[in-house]
Write a protein that holds these residues in place. Sequence first.
Motif, PDB file in Angstrom:
ATOM      1  N   VAL A  95       0.949  -1.220  -0.269  1.00 34.16           N
ATOM      2  CA  VAL A  95      -0.189   0.027  -0.096  1.00 34.16           C
ATOM      3  C   VAL A  95       0.935   1.388  -0.490  1.00 34.16           C
ATOM      4  CG1 VAL A  95      -2.039  -0.916   1.210  1.00 34.16           C
ATOM      5  CG2 VAL A  95      -0.184  -0.532   2.500  1.00 34.16           C
ATOM      6  N   ILE A  96       0.483   2.341  -0.646  1.00 33.38           N
ATOM      7  CA  ILE A  96       0.698   3.562  -0.596  1.00 33.38           C
ATOM      8  C   ILE A  96      -0.284   4.692   0.555  1.00 33.38           C
ATOM      9  CG2 ILE A  96       1.185   5.584  -1.730  1.00 33.38           C
ATOM     10  CD1 ILE A  96       2.186   4.589  -3.543  1.00 33.38           C
ATOM     11  N   ASP A 111      -5.901   2.594 -14.794  1.00 36.22           N
ATOM     12  CA  ASP A 111      -6.437   1.760 -15.808  1.00 36.22           C
ATOM     13  C   ASP A 111      -6.482   1.007 -16.635  1.00 36.22           C
ATOM     14  OD1 ASP A 111      -7.474   4.006 -14.264  1.00 36.22           O
ATOM     15  OD2 ASP A 111      -7.349   5.441 -15.846  1.00 36.22           O
ATOM     16  N   GLU A 112      -4.570   0.696 -17.035  1.00 38.91           N
ATOM     17  CA  GLU A 112      -4.182  -0.160 -18.261  1.00 38.91           C
ATOM     18  C   GLU A 112      -3.581  -2.023 -18.202  1.00 38.91           C
ATOM     19  OE1 GLU A 112      -1.096   2.443 -20.006  1.00 38.91           O
ATOM     20  OE2 GLU A 112      -2.969   3.632 -20.871  1.00 38.91           O
ATOM     21  N   GLU A 113      -2.870  -1.302 -16.422  1.00 44.76           N
ATOM     22  CA  GLU A 113      -1.997  -2.722 -16.753  1.00 44.76           C
ATOM     23  C   GLU A 113      -2.771  -3.330 -15.739  1.00 44.76           C
ATOM     24  OE1 GLU A 113       2.128  -2.671 -14.906  1.00 44.76           O
ATOM     25  OE2 GLU A 113       2.328  -1.183 -17.216  1.00 44.76           O
ATOM     26  N   ARG A 114      -4.072  -2.752 -14.740  1.00 42.40           N
ATOM     27  CA  ARG A 114      -5.113  -3.054 -13.536  1.00 42.40           C
ATOM     28  C   ARG A 114      -4.207  -4.111 -12.271  1.00 42.40           C
ATOM     29  NH1 ARG A 114     -10.459  -2.042 -14.745  1.00 42.40           N
ATOM     30  NH2 ARG A 114     -10.081  -4.429 -13.450  1.00 42.40           N
ATOM     31  N   THR A 115      -3.290  -3.139 -12.340  1.00 37.43           N
ATOM     32  CA  THR A 115      -1.871  -4.340 -11.027  1.00 37.43           C
ATOM     33  C   THR A 115      -2.729  -3.792  -9.498  1.00 37.43           C
ATOM     34  OG1 THR A 115      -0.543  -3.095 -11.481  1.00 37.43           O
ATOM     35  CG2 THR A 115      -0.598  -4.937 -12.398  1.00 37.43           C
ATOM     36  N   VAL A 116      -3.389  -2.134 -10.015  1.00 38.21           N
ATOM     37  CA  VAL A 116      -3.001  -1.647  -8.408  1.00 38.21           C
ATOM     38  C   VAL A 116      -5.022  -0.472  -8.144  1.00 38.21           C
ATOM     39  CG1 VAL A 116      -2.719   1.136  -7.659  1.00 38.21           C
ATOM     40  CG2 VAL A 116      -0.736  -0.192  -8.405  1.00 38.21           C
ATOM     41  N   VAL A 117      -5.291  -0.202  -6.812  1.00 42.66           N
ATOM     42  CA  VAL A 117      -6.127   0.197  -7.233  1.00 42.66           C
ATOM     43  C   VAL A 117      -6.210   1.489  -6.160  1.00 42.66           C
ATOM     44  CG1 VAL A 117      -7.865  -2.360  -7.849  1.00 42.66           C
ATOM     45  CG2 VAL A 117      -7.087  -1.274  -4.959  1.00 42.66           C
ATOM     46  N   GLU A 118      -7.139   2.060  -6.744  1.00 42.57           N
ATOM     47  CA  GLU A 118      -7.569   3.300  -4.926  1.00 42.57           C
ATOM     48  C   GLU A 118      -8.176   2.611  -4.251  1.00 42.57           C
ATOM     49  OE1 GLU A 118     -10.257   5.609  -7.872  1.00 42.57           O
ATOM     50  OE2 GLU A 118      -8.168   6.692  -8.542  1.00 42.57           O
ATOM     51  N   HIS A 119      -7.986   2.685  -2.883  1.00 43.76           N
ATOM     52  CA  HIS A 119      -8.693   1.723  -1.824  1.00 43.76           C
ATOM     53  C   HIS A 119      -8.914   2.793  -0.575  1.00 43.76           C
ATOM     54  CE1 HIS A 119      -8.257  -1.913   0.133  1.00 43.76           C
ATOM     55  NE2 HIS A 119      -7.336  -1.532   1.240  1.00 43.76           N
ATOM     56  N   GLY A 120      -9.194   3.856  -0.859  1.00 43.08           N
ATOM     57  CA  GLY A 120     -10.750   4.760  -0.656  1.00 43.08           C
ATOM     58  C   GLY A 120      -9.124   5.610   0.088  1.00 43.08           C
ATOM     59  N   MET A 121     -10.898   6.843   0.435  1.00 44.52           N
ATOM     60  CA  MET A 121     -10.017   8.400   1.429  1.00 44.52           C
ATOM     61  C   MET A 121      -9.001   8.365   2.297  1.00 44.52           C
ATOM     62  SD  MET A 121     -10.681   9.540  -1.917  1.00 44.52           S
ATOM     63  CE  MET A 121      -9.843  11.053  -1.912  1.00 44.52           C
ATOM     64  N   THR A 122      -8.432   9.565   2.457  1.00 41.31           N
ATOM     65  CA  THR A 122      -7.728   9.548   3.587  1.00 41.31           C
ATOM     66  C   THR A 122      -8.623  10.059   4.571  1.00 41.31           C
ATOM     67  OG1 THR A 122      -5.987  11.668   3.661  1.00 41.31           O
ATOM     68  CG2 THR A 122      -5.270   9.338   2.364  1.00 41.31           C
ATOM     69  N   LYS A 260      -5.177   6.894  -0.809  1.00 39.09           N
ATOM     70  CA  LYS A 260      -4.605   5.387  -0.344  1.00 39.09           C
ATOM     71  C   LYS A 260      -4.684   4.436  -1.143  1.00 39.09           C
ATOM     72  CE  LYS A 260      -7.431   5.064   2.495  1.00 39.09           C
ATOM     73  NZ  LYS A 260      -8.099   4.747   3.528  1.00 39.09           N
ATOM     74  N   ILE A 261      -4.047   4.159  -2.114  1.00 39.25           N
ATOM     75  CA  ILE A 261      -3.254   2.678  -3.074  1.00 39.25           C
ATOM     76  C   ILE A 261      -2.690   1.845  -2.837  1.00 39.25           C
ATOM     77  CG2 ILE A 261      -2.214   3.014  -5.768  1.00 39.25           C
ATOM     78  CD1 ILE A 261      -4.007   5.410  -5.731  1.00 39.25           C
ATOM     79  N   ALA A 262      -3.747   0.683  -3.479  1.00 43.18           N
ATOM     80  CA  ALA A 262      -2.902  -0.369  -2.970  1.00 43.18           C
ATOM     81  C   ALA A 262      -3.083  -1.716  -3.827  1.00 43.18           C
ATOM     82  CB  ALA A 262      -4.344  -1.333  -2.150  1.00 43.18           C
ATOM     83  N   ASN A 263      -1.875  -2.654  -3.707  1.00 43.28           N
ATOM     84  CA  ASN A 263      -2.032  -3.891  -4.853  1.00 43.28           C
ATOM     85  C   ASN A 263      -3.289  -4.568  -4.914  1.00 43.28           C
ATOM     86  OD1 ASN A 263      -1.801  -6.675  -5.080  1.00 43.28           O
ATOM     87  ND2 ASN A 263      -0.081  -5.690  -6.501  1.00 43.28           N
ATOM     88  N   ARG A 264      -3.904  -4.910  -6.467  1.00 41.34           N
ATOM     89  CA  ARG A 264      -5.172  -5.063  -6.176  1.00 41.34           C
ATOM     90  C   ARG A 264      -5.571  -6.643  -6.109  1.00 41.34           C
ATOM     91  NH1 ARG A 264      -9.692  -4.646  -9.388  1.00 41.34           N
ATOM     92  NH2 ARG A 264      -8.608  -3.500 -11.376  1.00 41.34           N
TER      93      ARG A 264
END
Length: 323
Positions: A95-96, A111-122, A260-264
Amino acid sequence: MRTSGWTRAAALAGTAVLALTGCAVHIEPRLAAPGPPERTECGTLTIANLPWTGYEANVAVVSHLAENRLNCTVVVKDLTAEEAWAEVAAGTADVILENWGREALRKRYIDEERTVVEHGMTGNKGVVGWYVTPWLVEEYPDITNWKNLNKYAHLFRTPTSGGKGVLLNADPSYETNDPALIRNLKLDFVVSTTGSEEKLIEAFREAERNRRPAIGYFYTPQWFLAEVDLVHIKLPPYTPGCDADPEKVACDYQPYDLDKIANRRFAESGNPAAELIKNFQWTNTDQNQVARYLTIDKMSHNEAAKKWLDANPEVWQTWLPAD
């Protein structure tokens, strides 16, 4: 729509005939809606740590809860933002905890590789821009309008700035529009990178204390603004799309609702730490308080987190997984 008695009777009669003649009516089974992933053990949680104190405040609090409430083994990796996105995409970091924009990285990895997702607001509101020390505004009230900056550029010259005013930056990995802004607004300035957030803060602190001119890139949430109330320079107002071409940008920075950014795979794994991090939300004031514990009070990450958590149970208890 109302159904006539005849139609209902005919339908019933038809059903009876089907039953008497032994015809079978095939009914497709209804598929259950997918539920949440099955809860797993936490195991090892790897958090990207980016180079500013507010981010470290996030890491301190989330790490403390993950270790002490979810029995996670927490690994913290010091990275730049670009490195952090790449590692989260690869699964070598999970996570970030605080992301500022990064539209090109969003496009690539979400959007392209789809390896990462948005993971909620801080819950934090990010404001980036150019700031000056308060004594300068008292001395030169019109300095806060960008159109007057060239009039005062001589105040910010240094022996190595080639006769131009110096606009301070922090860590070189920070993504800024400052060189383009200077060029496109035709300002008599150059960018000088101090090397870190800490060094930039010290430059502003010394400038205010000794009544020396200082102007630079800065942002909120940031605990230092409670010590020295830096004043935001009014650049041409931000409008959606005004910064679409980085080479042509001539407007102020976009205000951010930080996320926040997370691995899918991690986000969808059922790991309780993924749920904790998705639920994690606090205010600029909360973050600044923990950041001051770390910087001014010289507390360890564990001490700073525990002090804030002990004082704010009504906030963080809502972040924990339900069971």
